[in-house]
Design a protein around this motif. Sequence first.
Motif, mmCIF file in Angstrom:
data_model
loop_
_atom_site.group_PDB
_atom_site.id
_atom_site.type_symbol
_atom_site.label_atom_id
_atom_site.label_comp_id
_atom_site.label_asym_id
_atom_site.label_seq_id
_atom_site.Cartn_x
_atom_site.Cartn_y
_atom_site.Cartn_z
ATOM 1 N N LEU A 49 0.798 -1.116 0.288
ATOM 2 C CA LEU A 49 -0.058 -0.154 -0.075
ATOM 3 C C LEU A 49 0.809 1.240 0.098
ATOM 4 N N GLY A 50 2.088 1.026 0.443
ATOM 5 C CA GLY A 50 2.826 2.393 0.383
ATOM 6 C C GLY A 50 2.662 3.374 1.634
ATOM 7 N N LEU A 51 3.230 4.414 1.459
ATOM 8 C CA LEU A 51 3.022 5.508 2.544
ATOM 9 C C LEU A 51 1.810 6.171 2.480
ATOM 10 N N SER A 52 0.810 6.139 1.232
ATOM 11 C CA SER A 52 -0.154 6.912 0.988
ATOM 12 C C SER A 52 -1.413 6.346 1.830
ATOM 13 N N LEU A 53 -1.191 5.135 2.357
ATOM 14 C CA LEU A 53 -2.334 4.304 3.361
ATOM 15 C C LEU A 53 -3.117 5.242 3.980
ATOM 16 N N PRO A 54 -2.631 6.170 5.172
ATOM 17 C CA PRO A 54 -3.561 6.874 5.804
ATOM 18 C C PRO A 54 -4.672 7.702 5.021
ATOM 19 N N ALA A 55 -4.338 8.134 3.624
ATOM 20 C CA ALA A 55 -5.155 8.977 2.919
ATOM 21 C C ALA A 55 -6.498 8.113 2.453
ATOM 22 N N CYS A 56 -6.346 6.728 2.471
ATOM 23 C CA CYS A 56 -7.266 6.234 1.901
ATOM 24 C C CYS A 56 -8.433 5.939 2.972
ATOM 25 N N GLN A 57 -7.985 6.159 4.188
ATOM 26 C CA GLN A 57 -9.115 6.265 5.125
ATOM 27 C C GLN A 57 -10.027 7.511 5.064
ATOM 28 N N GLY A 110 -8.698 -4.790 5.565
ATOM 29 C CA GLY A 110 -7.871 -5.257 6.813
ATOM 30 C C GLY A 110 -7.675 -6.402 7.084
ATOM 31 N N ALA A 111 -9.103 -7.205 7.244
ATOM 32 C CA ALA A 111 -9.224 -8.550 7.315
ATOM 33 C C ALA A 111 -8.645 -9.628 6.280
ATOM 34 N N GLY A 112 -8.794 -9.179 5.179
ATOM 35 C CA GLY A 112 -8.498 -10.169 3.865
ATOM 36 C C GLY A 112 -6.864 -9.712 3.452
ATOM 37 N N LEU A 113 -6.531 -8.574 3.611
ATOM 38 C CA LEU A 113 -5.066 -8.116 3.073
ATOM 39 C C LEU A 113 -3.951 -8.252 4.207
ATOM 40 N N LEU A 114 -4.621 -7.770 5.217
ATOM 41 C CA LEU A 114 -3.650 -7.501 6.295
ATOM 42 C C LEU A 114 -3.540 -8.351 7.609
ATOM 43 N N GLY A 115 -4.692 -9.166 7.754
ATOM 44 C CA GLY A 115 -4.926 -10.093 8.478
ATOM 45 C C GLY A 115 -5.495 -9.711 9.806
ATOM 46 N N ASP A 116 -5.958 -8.371 9.867
ATOM 47 C CA ASP A 116 -6.397 -7.527 11.167
ATOM 48 C C ASP A 116 -7.791 -6.731 10.776
ATOM 49 N N ARG A 117 -8.975 -7.150 11.302
ATOM 50 C CA ARG A 117 -10.216 -6.662 10.831
ATOM 51 C C ARG A 117 -9.964 -4.787 11.103
ATOM 52 N N LEU A 118 -9.623 -4.458 12.203
ATOM 53 C CA LEU A 118 -9.795 -3.433 12.693
ATOM 54 C C LEU A 118 -8.434 -2.429 12.288
ATOM 55 N N ILE A 119 -7.395 -3.043 11.584
ATOM 56 C CA ILE A 119 -6.469 -2.318 11.445
ATOM 57 C C ILE A 119 -6.533 -0.972 10.662
ATOM 58 N N MET A 120 -7.318 -1.070 9.734
ATOM 59 C CA MET A 120 -7.590 0.169 9.008
ATOM 60 C C MET A 120 -8.621 1.135 9.663
ATOM 61 N N GLN A 121 -8.982 1.137 10.684
ATOM 62 C CA GLN A 121 -9.703 1.890 11.516
ATOM 63 C C GLN A 121 -8.841 2.621 12.449
ATOM 64 N N SER A 122 -7.516 3.091 12.426
ATOM 65 C CA SER A 122 -6.848 3.985 12.837
ATOM 66 C C SER A 122 -5.724 4.156 12.016
ATOM 67 N N ASP A 123 -4.643 4.904 12.361
ATOM 68 C CA ASP A 123 -3.511 5.278 11.513
ATOM 69 C C ASP A 123 -2.688 4.047 11.391
ATOM 70 N N LEU A 124 -2.283 3.537 10.184
ATOM 71 C CA LEU A 124 -1.857 2.344 9.932
ATOM 72 C C LEU A 124 -0.142 2.487 10.434
ATOM 73 N N LEU A 125 -0.033 3.806 10.255
ATOM 74 C CA LEU A 125 1.425 3.991 10.687
ATOM 75 C C LEU A 125 1.875 4.168 12.397
ATOM 76 N N ALA A 126 0.912 4.196 13.053
ATOM 77 C CA ALA A 126 0.816 4.427 14.497
ATOM 78 C C ALA A 126 1.707 3.563 15.152
ATOM 79 N N PRO A 127 1.515 2.090 15.100
ATOM 80 C CA PRO A 127 2.395 1.553 16.332
ATOM 81 C C PRO A 127 3.945 1.729 15.734
ATOM 82 N N TYR A 128 4.087 1.853 14.461
ATOM 83 C CA TYR A 128 5.708 2.118 14.126
ATOM 84 C C TYR A 128 6.037 3.494 14.394
ATOM 85 N N ALA A 129 5.071 4.504 14.399
ATOM 86 C CA ALA A 129 5.343 5.605 14.807
ATOM 87 C C ALA A 129 5.910 5.754 16.228
#
Length: 348
Positions: free
Chosen positions: A17-25, A311-330
Motif C-alpha cells: 500500500l505504500g506511505l499513502s495508506l492513511p489517505a485512503c481512510q 484489513g481482514a483479507g489483506l492485512l490479517g487484522d479486521r480493525l487495522i484500517m480503523q486507525s492510523d496504519l503508521l501508528a504502532p511504528y511511529a
Amino acid sequence: MVPVSVSIRPLLLTALLGLSLPACQTAAPAVAPAPPHETAPSTVARDSAASPAQQPVAALNTLFHQQYESARKAYVSRLGTEERPVLIMKGTLTFQWRGKSTEYTVLTPRYHTLKAISHVPLSLYVAMLGDTGPTLAPETQARFQSIRQLIAATLAELDAPTSSTRSVLPPELLEGQRTLLRESDTLLAESLSRGRPTPERLERFAQAVRPAIVANVRASARDELDQLHRHVSAIRASLSPEQWARLGVIINTSRQARARESSAQYFERLLGTPKQEEGASREERLVLVEAFGSRESLEVLGTHELDQDIGAGLLGDRLIMQSDLLAPYAAEYLDVLLPARAPASERH
C-alpha cells in the motif's frame, strides 16, 4: 482471522500500500496527472529535478483511489436493502430497510422542555464567561431583559394546571424548574442593576441551581432511552434473527458529546459490541459520526465496512484500517527519536 504478526506488518504496508495508506481512510480524491509543462501537485514533486520514473508511481496511487471509490460506492449501495438493514440516530431514529426509510421520534416534548429550562442558568453563565469587559455589553443586557420576560412567562405556565409546559413535566420535577428560573431571574436582575456579579456570587448561584440541573439531565437521559428502546424493540420484532445480526447502526453526534454518548451506550449494551474508544479503532456494527451532515451517514458506514474487509483479507487484522496504519511504528520509532524522560523524582 489471526492478526498478521508485527514483524511482517512493515513489509506488507510498504510493499502493498505504500506511505499513502492513511489517505485512503479519508478517501482523498484522485489527483489527475498534470498537463504538459505544469508541475504536478504532488509532495513528491517538490524537487524540480524529480525523476520521470516517479510519474508511474503517482499514477498507480491515483488508480488506487479510483478503485477504492468504486468499491465504496458498491458497499454503500447495499445499505438499507434486504441484505443490510440500517438504523441511523440523528436526533430522530431512522430505519432504512428494503429501500424504505421510516422515522421515529426519540426526543419527546418532555426532553425538550427540560433541556430548554436547564439552558437558562447555562445561558447566564456563558454570558459571564464570554462578556469580559468591565461592564456588561449592551447586547448582553438586551438579552438579559428578554430572558427575564421569558422566565416570567414560563413560571406562569408552570403554575397553570392546564398548560402544555406543565403537562409534560413529572410532578416531582416542577419545583426544581421553579428553582432554576427564580435563581436565574434574581441573578439577571442583580446583573442589570449592579453590573457584573462577583466570582463568589456566581459560585453561590451555581450551587443553588446545580441539583436541579442534574435532576433534569438524569430525567432527560431516562426519557430518551425509554423512547429509543421502545422503537428499537418494535423494529427488532419485525426482523428475523439473521436480519438483526446484519443490522448496522450509525449515530451522529458532536465531537464534545461523543464520549459515552447516551444512545451509543444503549446500542453497545444491546448489540454486545465493544465500548467506543478513540476514533473508529474498535467500531464494528456500531459507528459514530462526529458531526451532523458533514458526510452522508451511509457513506460513513460503507467506508467503515470496506476498510474492515480490506484489513481482514489483506492485512490479517479486521480493525487495522480503523486507525492510523503508521501508528504502532511511529510509537516504536518515537522511543528512539524522542526517548521518554523519567520523572524528575526518579532522576539522579
